[in-house]
Structures are given as structure tokens and as C-alpha cells.
Enzyme design. Structure first.
Site, PDB file in Angstrom:
ATOM      1  CB  ALA A   1       8.147   3.113 -10.317  1.00 19.23           C
TER       2      ALA A   1
ATOM      3  NE  ARG B   1       2.765  -2.433 -15.095  1.00 18.05           N
ATOM      4  CZ  ARG B   1       2.682  -2.286 -13.778  1.00 18.05           C
ATOM      5  NH1 ARG B   1       3.443  -1.399 -13.171  1.00 18.05           N
ATOM      6  NH2 ARG B   1       1.855  -3.020 -13.063  1.00 18.05           N
TER       7      ARG B   1
ATOM      8  CB  ILE C   1       6.894   1.405  -1.625  1.00 19.88           C
ATOM      9  CG1 ILE C   1       7.782   0.725  -2.685  1.00 19.88           C
ATOM     10  CG2 ILE C   1       5.415   1.188  -1.957  1.00 19.88           C
ATOM     11  CD1 ILE C   1       7.701  -0.793  -2.671  1.00 19.88           C
TER      12      ILE C   1
ATOM     13  CG  HIS D   1       0.587   1.669  -4.203  1.00 22.47           C
ATOM     14  ND1 HIS D   1       0.969   1.707  -5.519  1.00 22.47           N
ATOM     15  CD2 HIS D   1      -0.773   1.666  -4.223  1.00 22.47           C
ATOM     16  CE1 HIS D   1      -0.109   1.723  -6.299  1.00 22.47           C
ATOM     17  NE2 HIS D   1      -1.176   1.708  -5.542  1.00 22.47           N
TER      18      HIS D   1
ATOM     19  CG  ASN E   1       5.303   8.290 -17.873  1.00 24.23           C
ATOM     20  OD1 ASN E   1       5.821   8.250 -16.750  1.00 24.23           O
ATOM     21  ND2 ASN E   1       4.978   7.207 -18.545  1.00 24.23           N
TER      22      ASN E   1
HETATM   23  P1  NAD Z   1       5.449   1.702 -13.584  1.00 25.79           P
HETATM   24  O1  NAD Z   1       6.700   0.906 -13.461  1.00 25.79           O
HETATM   25  O2  NAD Z   1       4.211   1.022 -14.000  1.00 25.79           O
HETATM   26  O3  NAD Z   1       5.675   2.893 -14.636  1.00 25.79           O
HETATM   27  C1  NAD Z   1       6.758   3.764 -14.560  1.00 25.79           C
HETATM   28  C2  NAD Z   1       6.603   4.749 -15.708  1.00 25.79           C
HETATM   29  O4  NAD Z   1       7.606   5.730 -15.562  1.00 25.79           O
HETATM   30  C3  NAD Z   1       6.769   4.131 -17.087  1.00 25.79           C
HETATM   31  O5  NAD Z   1       5.677   4.516 -17.881  1.00 25.79           O
HETATM   32  C4  NAD Z   1       8.081   4.711 -17.613  1.00 25.79           C
HETATM   33  O6  NAD Z   1       8.026   4.999 -18.992  1.00 25.79           O
HETATM   34  C5  NAD Z   1       8.183   5.999 -16.829  1.00 25.79           C
HETATM   35  N1  NAD Z   1       9.537   6.418 -16.520  1.00 25.79           N
HETATM   36  C6  NAD Z   1      10.618   5.691 -16.170  1.00 25.79           C
HETATM   37  N2  NAD Z   1      11.659   6.482 -15.885  1.00 25.79           N
HETATM   38  C7  NAD Z   1      11.226   7.760 -16.066  1.00 25.79           C
HETATM   39  C8  NAD Z   1      11.818   9.025 -15.927  1.00 25.79           C
HETATM   40  N3  NAD Z   1      13.094   9.158 -15.558  1.00 25.79           N
HETATM   41  N4  NAD Z   1      11.068  10.118 -16.182  1.00 25.79           N
HETATM   42  C9  NAD Z   1       9.769  10.034 -16.588  1.00 25.79           C
HETATM   43  N5  NAD Z   1       9.152   8.835 -16.741  1.00 25.79           N
HETATM   44  C10 NAD Z   1       9.870   7.732 -16.471  1.00 25.79           C
HETATM   45  O7  NAD Z   1       5.269   2.481 -12.206  1.00 25.79           O
HETATM   46  P2  NAD Z   1       3.956   3.030 -11.485  1.00 25.79           P
HETATM   47  O8  NAD Z   1       3.045   3.652 -12.462  1.00 25.79           O
HETATM   48  O9  NAD Z   1       4.436   3.772 -10.303  1.00 25.79           O
HETATM   49  O10 NAD Z   1       3.170   1.760 -10.949  1.00 25.79           O
HETATM   50  C11 NAD Z   1       3.767   0.602 -10.524  1.00 25.79           C
HETATM   51  C12 NAD Z   1       3.792   0.240  -9.056  1.00 25.79           C
HETATM   52  O11 NAD Z   1       5.144   0.034  -8.827  1.00 25.79           O
HETATM   53  C13 NAD Z   1       3.367   1.217  -8.026  1.00 25.79           C
HETATM   54  O12 NAD Z   1       2.401   0.595  -7.286  1.00 25.79           O
HETATM   55  C14 NAD Z   1       4.594   1.407  -7.110  1.00 25.79           C
HETATM   56  O13 NAD Z   1       4.232   1.177  -5.771  1.00 25.79           O
HETATM   57  C15 NAD Z   1       5.510   0.293  -7.488  1.00 25.79           C
HETATM   58  N6  NAD Z   1       6.946   0.576  -7.554  1.00 25.79           N
HETATM   59  C16 NAD Z   1       7.507   1.543  -6.787  1.00 25.79           C
HETATM   60  C17 NAD Z   1       8.861   1.770  -6.873  1.00 25.79           C
HETATM   61  C18 NAD Z   1       9.440   2.849  -6.009  1.00 25.79           C
HETATM   62  O14 NAD Z   1       8.916   3.105  -4.922  1.00 25.79           O
HETATM   63  N7  NAD Z   1      10.507   3.511  -6.453  1.00 25.79           N
HETATM   64  C19 NAD Z   1       9.663   1.050  -7.750  1.00 25.79           C
HETATM   65  C20 NAD Z   1       9.057   0.047  -8.524  1.00 25.79           C
HETATM   66  C21 NAD Z   1       7.696  -0.170  -8.423  1.00 25.79           C
END
Ligand code: NAD
Length: 269
Positions: free
Chosen positions: A29, A41, A110, A128, A227
Site C-alpha cells: 500500500a 497502518r 488492490i 490480494h 520503506n
Molecule cells: P501496510 O499499510 O501494512 O504498510 C504500508 C507501509 O508502507 C508502511 O510500512 C509505511 O511505512 C510504508 N509507506 C507508506 N507510504 C510510503 C511511501 N510513500 N514510500 C515508502 N513507504 C511508504 O500495507 P501492506 O504491507 O501493503 O499490507 C496491507 C494490506 O493492505 C495489503 O493486503 C493490501 O492489499 C491492503 N491495502 C491496499 C491498498 C492499495 O491497494 N493501495 C491500500 C490500503 C491497503
């Protein structure tokens, strides 16, 4: 490693990319926050508004109340996603592919933004699912997400299939729901067999997707983590870059372009 400046780290990874036959990129994400889609998160993320316990797969399939909440959250996400455009992180992956350097992109996202940026579908493994599709859990009929959005806007809070009255659910993976078999098997295989694995914008806490970097390390690959915050697998990484995914990977790819260009023109310095 820790004393390297960001510029040094970028050069190092660019050299690894240039030398590798193909790179596996793993996104979460965090690569889409720069497009305006909140992650789950970080502060302000979706889990500050919703309780993830409400979205366990078992609850979704057994309770209409949970389905209403689930669709409400997905409705909100739908508006955000459809108003968002890919950012330099997504475009950098496309550039890598055009240079013949991207083996595959494994994503937990997603939001369809890798496709919207122009990355070919066959290069993307979505672990996912994809929120732009909706599936009937009984007969498997697939619906377009915008069609179902119209139903929601017309007051249907937990839609069911017009063919068989089964439960309709966005084609994404809820907590406790199995990841898609083909994509998962291919992602494991690609991770185990790559030379370089770059994980970016993922907290690496959602399993089993978060195991992919470990499979890569087990297979002998170099692991780079880009990250903003720490992850449970930082101690496994050959290099950790604390920076914004869009800025960092874009700079790496720009550098690779120069290196690949040099190779093509036959110069060596
Ligand atoms: P997560 O929310 O758990 O973690 C996101 C990570 O990205 C964090 O550690 C944060 O510090 C880091 N981060 C945020 N902005 C950043 C940037 N600009 N550059 C670098 N790092 C950055 O997300 P995850 O690990 O993908 O897991 C969570 C679940 O959330 C997944 O299953 C996913 O399907 C779902 N999700 C997806 C979306 C999307 O499709 N955009 C959005 C929200 C959640």
C-alpha cells in the site's frame, strides 16, 4: 551499509539491477500513498476508521451486517481509487519492464494502479485481488465494480448475485480468505528464483504475502527493502532505503537507464 548516503544507496541498487537478469518487485500500500490512497497502518490509514476484525472472511460470509460494513469501506475505497492516478513508483516499474529488467511485479495492492500506469497484465501477480472487479461467491459470475457501485448508490447495502442470489464480494482477499492459487504459486516460484528482489511500500506484516522476500533470500537473491518505516524482515535485507517509494525507485530506474544506455552504445566508462 548504514553510513551510505541516499545517493550511494541508489547507485548501489541501480548497479545490482543493471547486473541482474531480471528483478522481482514486490509492492504494498505504501507505493500508492503518493497517489493519495491511504495505507492501512500509517497514521490516518483505514484501520483508524474501521476495525479489521469486522472484515474476517468468515464474518463476511456469515453476517449480512458485516457485509454492509465491508461494502461501506469498499465504497469509500472505490471513490479514492477511481480518483487516483499512478505516481512515479508505478511508472518506474513500467520503465524497468520496457528495459527488459522486470521479471515480474508481485503486488498486495488492490487498486489497479500498476495496470493504469501501463504495466502489462501478464507481468503482474496480484496476491490480494483487484477491487475493480466483483465476484459472486456461489456461482463465480464476475461483475464490473462500477455496475455494483450504482446498485450501492441506489440503496442496496449488501448486494447479491442477480443470477443465483449468492453473496457478492469485491474480488479482493479478506482476512482469513485464501490467496489465489495460481498467482501465489507463481509468486513463490518467481521469488525463489530471482537474483534481486525489491520490496517497497509494505509493512511486511500481512502473511502469507510477506513471506515472498524470505523465499527470495532462501533462493540466494539480494533483498532490497524501500520503506518509510521498519519491517520485521529488515535484518534479512542486503540494503534498506528509508525513503518515499516514488522518489527512490524513480531515481534508481533513471540511473539504470543511463547504465543500460551505456551498454547499448558500447562505451565502458
Ligand atoms: P501496510 O499499510 O501494512 O504498510 C504500508 C507501509 O508502507 C508502511 O510500512 C509505511 O511505512 C510504508 N509507506 C507508506 N507510504 C510510503 C511511501 N510513500 N514510500 C515508502 N513507504 C511508504 O500495507 P501492506 O504491507 O501493503 O499490507 C496491507 C494490506 O493492505 C495489503 O493486503 C493490501 O492489499 C491492503 N491495502 C491496499 C491498498 C492499495 O491497494 N493501495 C491500500 C490500503 C491497503
Amino acid at each position: 551499509m548504514e553510513n551510505d548516503s541516499l545517493a550511494d544507496q541508489i547507485v548501489k541498487v541501480a548497479n545490482w539491477v543493471t547486473a541482474a537478469r531480471g528483478v522481482v518487485i514486490f509492492t504494498g500500500a505504501g507505493v500508492s500513498t503518493e497517489s493519495g490512497i491511504p495505507d492501512f497502518r500509517s497514521p490516518g490509514g483505514l484501520w483508524e476508521k474501521y476495525d479489521p476484525d469486522d472484515f474476517l472472511y468468515q464474518k463476511i460470509i456469515s453476517s449480512e451486517e458485516s457485509r454492509r460494513k465491508y461494502w461501506k469501506m469498499h465504497s469509500e475505497l472505490y471513490y479514492t481509487i477511481t480518483q487516483s492516478d499512478p505516481n512515479p513508483a508505478h511508472f518506474a516499474c513500467v520503465e524497468l519492464d520496457k528495459m527488459g529488467k522486470l521479471d515480474c511485479l508481485i503486488t498486495q495492492n488492490i487498486d489497479n494502479l500498476h495496470q493504469k500506469a501501463g504495466l502489462p497484465e501478464e507481468k503482474i501477480l496480484e496476491l490480494h485481488g483487484n477491487s475493480m472487479k466483483v465476484l459472486c461467491l456461489s456461482c463465480g459470475k464476475q461483475y464490473r465494480r462500477d455496475e455494483i457501485q450504482e446498485w450501492l448508490e441506489n440503496g442496496i447495502e449488501a448486494p447479491s448475485c442477480e443470477e443465483c442470489n449468492g453473496i457478492l464480494k469485491p474480488a479482493t482477499i479478506a482476512f482469513g480468505q485464501a490467496m489465489p492459487q495460481r498467482e501465489t504459486e507463481e509468486a513463490v516460484e518467481k521469488s525463489r528464483n530471482c537474483e534481486l528482489f525489491i520490496a517497497m511500500g509494505s509493512s511486511l506484516v500481512v502473511h502469507p504475502a510477506a513471506l515472498m522476500p524470505l523465499y527470495a533470500k532462501e533462493g540466494g537473491a539480494r533483498l532490497v527493502i524501500i520503506n518509510l518505516t521498519s519491517t520485521p524482515y529488515d535484518d534479512q535485507a542486503d540494503l534498506i532505503i528509508r525513503g518515499k517509494a516514488g522518489e527512490v525507485i524513480f531515481s534508481i530506474v533513471e540511473r539504470v537507464k543511463k547504465e543500460v544506455g551505456k551498454d547499448l552504445s558500447g562505451t565502458t566508462d
